[in-house]
Design a protein around this motif. Sequence first.
Motif, PDB file in Angstrom:
ATOM      1  N   VAL A   1       0.836  -1.201   0.000  1.00 30.34           N
ATOM      2  CA  VAL A   1       0.000   0.000   0.000  1.00 30.34           C
ATOM      3  C   VAL A   1       0.872   1.253   0.000  1.00 30.34           C
ATOM      4  CG1 VAL A   1      -1.761   1.290   1.279  1.00 30.34           C
ATOM      5  CG2 VAL A   1      -1.924  -1.183   1.109  1.00 30.34           C
ATOM      6  N   VAL A   2       1.966   1.232   0.771  1.00 28.89           N
ATOM      7  CA  VAL A   2       2.883   2.374   0.788  1.00 28.89           C
ATOM      8  C   VAL A   2       3.498   2.564  -0.600  1.00 28.89           C
ATOM      9  CG1 VAL A   2       5.054   3.240   1.748  1.00 28.89           C
ATOM     10  CG2 VAL A   2       3.334   2.238   3.257  1.00 28.89           C
ATOM     11  N   ALA A   3       3.886   1.462  -1.245  1.00 30.85           N
ATOM     12  CA  ALA A   3       4.432   1.555  -2.606  1.00 30.85           C
ATOM     13  C   ALA A   3       3.370   2.083  -3.574  1.00 30.85           C
ATOM     14  CB  ALA A   3       4.936   0.191  -3.062  1.00 30.85           C
ATOM     15  N   GLY A   4       2.133   1.666  -3.393  1.00 32.20           N
ATOM     16  CA  GLY A   4       1.036   2.171  -4.222  1.00 32.20           C
ATOM     17  C   GLY A   4       0.802   3.656  -4.007  1.00 32.20           C
ATOM     18  N   ASN A   5       0.897   4.113  -2.746  1.00 29.31           N
ATOM     19  CA  ASN A   5       0.783   5.545  -2.443  1.00 29.31           C
ATOM     20  C   ASN A   5       1.851   6.335  -3.177  1.00 29.31           C
ATOM     21  OD1 ASN A   5      -1.441   5.815  -0.783  1.00 29.31           O
ATOM     22  ND2 ASN A   5      -0.291   5.415   1.092  1.00 29.31           N
ATOM     23  N   ARG A   6       3.082   5.874  -3.083  1.00 28.67           N
ATOM     24  CA  ARG A   6       4.209   6.588  -3.716  1.00 28.67           C
ATOM     25  C   ARG A   6       4.039   6.626  -5.234  1.00 28.67           C
ATOM     26  NH1 ARG A   6       8.334   3.757   0.256  1.00 28.67           N
ATOM     27  NH2 ARG A   6       8.213   5.249   1.962  1.00 28.67           N
ATOM     28  N   ALA A   7       3.624   5.500  -5.816  1.00 30.03           N
ATOM     29  CA  ALA A   7       3.442   5.444  -7.276  1.00 30.03           C
ATOM     30  C   ALA A   7       2.299   6.358  -7.714  1.00 30.03           C
ATOM     31  CB  ALA A   7       3.178   4.008  -7.720  1.00 30.03           C
ATOM     32  N   ALA A   8       1.209   6.398  -6.943  1.00 30.82           N
ATOM     33  CA  ALA A   8       0.084   7.278  -7.284  1.00 30.82           C
ATOM     34  C   ALA A   8       0.500   8.741  -7.200  1.00 30.82           C
ATOM     35  CB  ALA A   8      -1.102   7.002  -6.364  1.00 30.82           C
ATOM     36  N   LEU A   9       1.295   9.086  -6.190  1.00 29.45           N
ATOM     37  CA  LEU A   9       1.782  10.462  -6.071  1.00 29.45           C
ATOM     38  C   LEU A   9       2.726  10.807  -7.221  1.00 29.45           C
ATOM     39  CD1 LEU A   9       2.353  10.668  -2.218  1.00 29.45           C
ATOM     40  CD2 LEU A   9       0.641  11.895  -3.557  1.00 29.45           C
ATOM     41  N   ALA A  10       3.514   9.841  -7.658  1.00 29.95           N
ATOM     42  CA  ALA A  10       4.469  10.091  -8.735  1.00 29.95           C
ATOM     43  C   ALA A  10       3.759  10.424 -10.045  1.00 29.95           C
ATOM     44  CB  ALA A  10       5.383   8.884  -8.927  1.00 29.95           C
ATOM     45  N   ILE A  11       2.583   9.838 -10.252  1.00 34.40           N
ATOM     46  CA  ILE A  11       1.859  10.129 -11.503  1.00 34.40           C
ATOM     47  C   ILE A  11       0.728  11.135 -11.266  1.00 34.40           C
ATOM     48  CG2 ILE A  11       2.431   7.919 -12.573  1.00 34.40           C
ATOM     49  CD1 ILE A  11      -0.357   6.921 -11.809  1.00 34.40           C
ATOM     50  N   ASN A  12       0.692  11.720 -10.065  1.00 40.89           N
ATOM     51  CA  ASN A  12      -0.266  12.756  -9.694  1.00 40.89           C
ATOM     52  C   ASN A  12      -1.720  12.276  -9.850  1.00 40.89           C
ATOM     53  OD1 ASN A  12      -0.880  15.228  -8.629  1.00 40.89           O
ATOM     54  ND2 ASN A  12      -0.783  16.335 -10.572  1.00 40.89           N
ATOM     55  N   ALA A  13      -1.983  11.047  -9.415  1.00 45.36           N
ATOM     56  CA  ALA A  13      -3.331  10.476  -9.438  1.00 45.36           C
ATOM     57  C   ALA A  13      -3.695  10.077  -8.016  1.00 45.36           C
ATOM     58  CB  ALA A  13      -3.382   9.269 -10.357  1.00 45.36           C
ATOM     59  N   CYS A  14      -4.537  10.856  -7.393  1.00 50.11           N
ATOM     60  CA  CYS A  14      -4.844  10.644  -5.973  1.00 50.11           C
ATOM     61  C   CYS A  14      -6.199   9.982  -5.778  1.00 50.11           C
ATOM     62  CB  CYS A  14      -4.782  11.974  -5.235  1.00 50.11           C
ATOM     63  SG  CYS A  14      -3.163  12.724  -5.291  1.00 50.11           S
ATOM     64  N   THR A  15      -6.328   8.771  -6.249  1.00 41.50           N
ATOM     65  CA  THR A  15      -7.547   8.000  -6.001  1.00 41.50           C
ATOM     66  C   THR A  15      -7.149   6.647  -5.418  1.00 41.50           C
ATOM     67  OG1 THR A  15      -7.600   6.982  -8.190  1.00 41.50           O
ATOM     68  CG2 THR A  15      -8.725   9.100  -7.952  1.00 41.50           C
ATOM     69  N   ALA A  16      -8.048   6.077  -4.656  1.00 40.46           N
ATOM     70  CA  ALA A  16      -7.777   4.790  -4.024  1.00 40.46           C
ATOM     71  C   ALA A  16      -7.631   3.685  -5.064  1.00 40.46           C
ATOM     72  CB  ALA A  16      -8.888   4.443  -3.033  1.00 40.46           C
ATOM     73  N   ASP A  17      -8.327   3.799  -6.179  1.00 38.09           N
ATOM     74  CA  ASP A  17      -8.228   2.787  -7.233  1.00 38.09           C
ATOM     75  C   ASP A  17      -6.816   2.717  -7.797  1.00 38.09           C
ATOM     76  OD1 ASP A  17     -10.912   2.218  -6.918  1.00 38.09           O
ATOM     77  OD2 ASP A  17     -11.532   3.571  -8.531  1.00 38.09           O
ATOM     78  N   VAL A  18      -6.212   3.881  -8.023  1.00 34.88           N
ATOM     79  CA  VAL A  18      -4.842   3.902  -8.552  1.00 34.88           C
ATOM     80  C   VAL A  18      -3.880   3.320  -7.520  1.00 34.88           C
ATOM     81  CG1 VAL A  18      -2.966   5.416  -9.320  1.00 34.88           C
ATOM     82  CG2 VAL A  18      -5.303   5.831 -10.091  1.00 34.88           C
TER      83      VAL A  18
END
Length: 183
Positions: free
Chosen positions: A49-66
């Motif tokens: 989940v932490v890796a998913g958070n970082r990846a979502a922030l890197a692509i500027n997509a702040c949704t739980a699905d991403v």
Amino acid sequence: MDQARREGTFTLAHEAFWAAAKHGLGESEGPKALVHVLLLHRHLRHRDVVAGNRAALAINACTADVVAVQARTAAESEGRSPTVTVTTPLPDPVTPPDQRLPSPTERRANRLPASTAGTNCCTVLKGSALTGPRHTLTEPASDAAIDTACRVLRLPTMRAQFADTVARAEREHLSNRLSLSNC
């Protein structure tokens, strides 16, 4: 969020996701997105989940699905299943396999009222209105007694057909025993 902070699952990556979600989605939708991300911890490992958070922030997509997709991608890239499996043992089965299940007849007998348990048609009839060596019931009274016995013993087919059976027995001049044996 307080519980997540106390448990240590609310990391700096979660804090950064929350700030970006509030900025991108607004004050009401941003916290909802964070709650959905925190719920991912029920099914995914914390580090995924932490890796998913970082990846979502890197692509500027702040949704739980991403975050969920990126978390699963992180787990699969390490060659393991993305979902968390239950480690607690399963409870014992309700019905052990060696225990005999009751037959349909036993289940029906258990549903009978306590006053009729272990009785048969004759004892129900004797207990209702047929007493003494000679039965002096009128036809309507005997029909009512048979109807009551069929209800108590839960014999809907016999209850529906007894009038036809009696009429056939009278036409063919059959005794009680012969008419019952021909049912």
